[in-house]
Design a protein around this motif. Structure first.
Motif, PDB file in Angstrom:
ATOM      1  N   THR A  13       0.812  -1.073   0.125  1.00 55.82           N
ATOM      2  CA  THR A  13      -0.129   0.110  -0.102  1.00 55.82           C
ATOM      3  C   THR A  13       0.975   1.234   0.108  1.00 55.82           C
ATOM      4  OG1 THR A  13      -1.780  -1.343   0.955  1.00 55.82           O
ATOM      5  CG2 THR A  13      -1.728   1.204   1.175  1.00 55.82           C
ATOM      6  N   GLU A  16       0.414   5.432   0.262  1.00 58.56           N
ATOM      7  CA  GLU A  16      -0.399   6.584   0.958  1.00 58.56           C
ATOM      8  C   GLU A  16      -0.100   7.600  -0.499  1.00 58.56           C
ATOM      9  OE1 GLU A  16      -2.210   6.728   3.408  1.00 58.56           O
ATOM     10  OE2 GLU A  16      -1.559   4.682   3.838  1.00 58.56           O
ATOM     11  N   ALA A  17      -1.099   8.445  -0.230  1.00 60.99           N
ATOM     12  CA  ALA A  17      -1.260   9.595  -1.438  1.00 60.99           C
ATOM     13  C   ALA A  17      -0.458  10.680  -1.092  1.00 60.99           C
ATOM     14  CB  ALA A  17      -2.703   9.824  -1.831  1.00 60.99           C
ATOM     15  N   THR A  18       1.068  10.566  -1.044  1.00 65.35           N
ATOM     16  CA  THR A  18       1.772  11.688  -0.715  1.00 65.35           C
ATOM     17  C   THR A  18       3.000  11.569  -1.594  1.00 65.35           C
ATOM     18  OG1 THR A  18       3.142  10.565   0.882  1.00 65.35           O
ATOM     19  CG2 THR A  18       1.255  11.688   1.647  1.00 65.35           C
ATOM     20  N   ALA A  35       5.645   9.382  -0.001  1.00 68.90           N
ATOM     21  CA  ALA A  35       5.325   7.779  -0.344  1.00 68.90           C
ATOM     22  C   ALA A  35       5.649   7.385  -1.681  1.00 68.90           C
ATOM     23  CB  ALA A  35       3.902   7.715   0.086  1.00 68.90           C
ATOM     24  N   GLY A  86      -6.172   9.111  -2.486  1.00 69.84           N
ATOM     25  CA  GLY A  86      -6.283   8.118  -1.513  1.00 69.84           C
ATOM     26  C   GLY A  86      -5.316   7.059  -1.473  1.00 69.84           C
ATOM     27  N   PRO A  87      -5.278   6.186  -0.657  1.00 73.84           N
ATOM     28  CA  PRO A  87      -4.275   5.135  -0.549  1.00 73.84           C
ATOM     29  C   PRO A  87      -4.371   4.465  -1.768  1.00 73.84           C
ATOM     30  CG  PRO A  87      -5.456   5.346   1.439  1.00 73.84           C
ATOM     31  CD  PRO A  87      -6.220   6.241   0.573  1.00 73.84           C
ATOM     32  N   THR A  95      -2.678   0.777  -4.068  1.00 78.23           N
ATOM     33  CA  THR A  95      -1.940  -0.497  -3.935  1.00 78.23           C
ATOM     34  C   THR A  95      -1.238  -0.576  -5.190  1.00 78.23           C
ATOM     35  OG1 THR A  95      -3.946  -1.416  -2.767  1.00 78.23           O
ATOM     36  CG2 THR A  95      -2.267  -2.886  -3.735  1.00 78.23           C
ATOM     37  N   ASP A 124      -5.960   2.203  -7.919  1.00 73.17           N
ATOM     38  CA  ASP A 124      -6.454   3.664  -6.946  1.00 73.17           C
ATOM     39  C   ASP A 124      -8.026   3.488  -6.858  1.00 73.17           C
ATOM     40  OD1 ASP A 124      -7.676   5.034  -9.102  1.00 73.17           O
ATOM     41  OD2 ASP A 124      -5.619   5.713  -9.714  1.00 73.17           O
TER      42      ASP A 124
END
Length: 166
Positions: A4, A6-8, A11, A55-56, A58, A74
């Motif tokens: 997973t 994260e939406a950053t 990341a 959003g997170p 995969t 996503d």
């Protein structure tokens, strides 16, 4: 390998290095060009999810024969659309970059969002790319839905070697 993200931006940066580290750990002969292309494609797929799905996500990387398959799932059901970018634009080049670097790339709707994927060839230990042939692209191929996937010349050659045209 599935993980997973994260939406950053941080990341996304970590994930691209995690993917190339996994390929090396698997013993794949990775030269600098393949590593750069793999990380760039991974970054572009994840950045599209970051910008448009928020959003997170995969991420998955797999080795199938001499092919590396990277995919990102996503939460947005909207499939990516290629767009024209001007020389000074900061956005809009991701899909074109992915298409240029990969044999095959595409996207599809999935439960809870979409999956975007790309396939890169593994370089042989002596530095030669996996055999794909040198057939010329034909402009009058069947009219396929280019908004969902595209096929490079090398990808077309790969598919023809697997299933020659009748």
């Amino acid at each position: 390998m599935i993980f997973t993200v994260e939406a950053t931006e941080t990341a996304v940066h970590s994930a691209r290095h995690r993917v190339s580290a996994a390929i090396r750990w698997w013993g794949v002969p990775v030269d600098e060009e393949l590593c750069f292309n793999l990380e760039l494609v991974t970054s572009e797929l994840l950045t599209n999810g970051l910008l448009h799905a928020r959003g997170p996500m995969t991420a998955e990387v797999a080795l199938v024969y001499d092919l590396i398959i990277v995919s990102v799932l996503d939460r947005s059901p909207k499939l990516p659309q290629p767009r024209s970018a001007q020389a000074d634009d900061e956005c809009g080049r991701g899909l074109a970059l992915i298409e240029e670097l990969c044999l095959i790339q595409g996207s599809e709707t999935a439960p809870g969002g979409k999956r975007c994927w790309a396939v890169l060839p593994v370089k042989a230990a002596d530095g030669r790319a996996a055999e794909t042939g040198q057939a010329e692209a034909q402009d009058n191929e069947s009219n396929l839905d280019q908004a969902h996937w595209s096929l490079s010349l090398a990808g077309r050659n790969l598919l023809e070697s697997i299933s020659p045209p009748s």
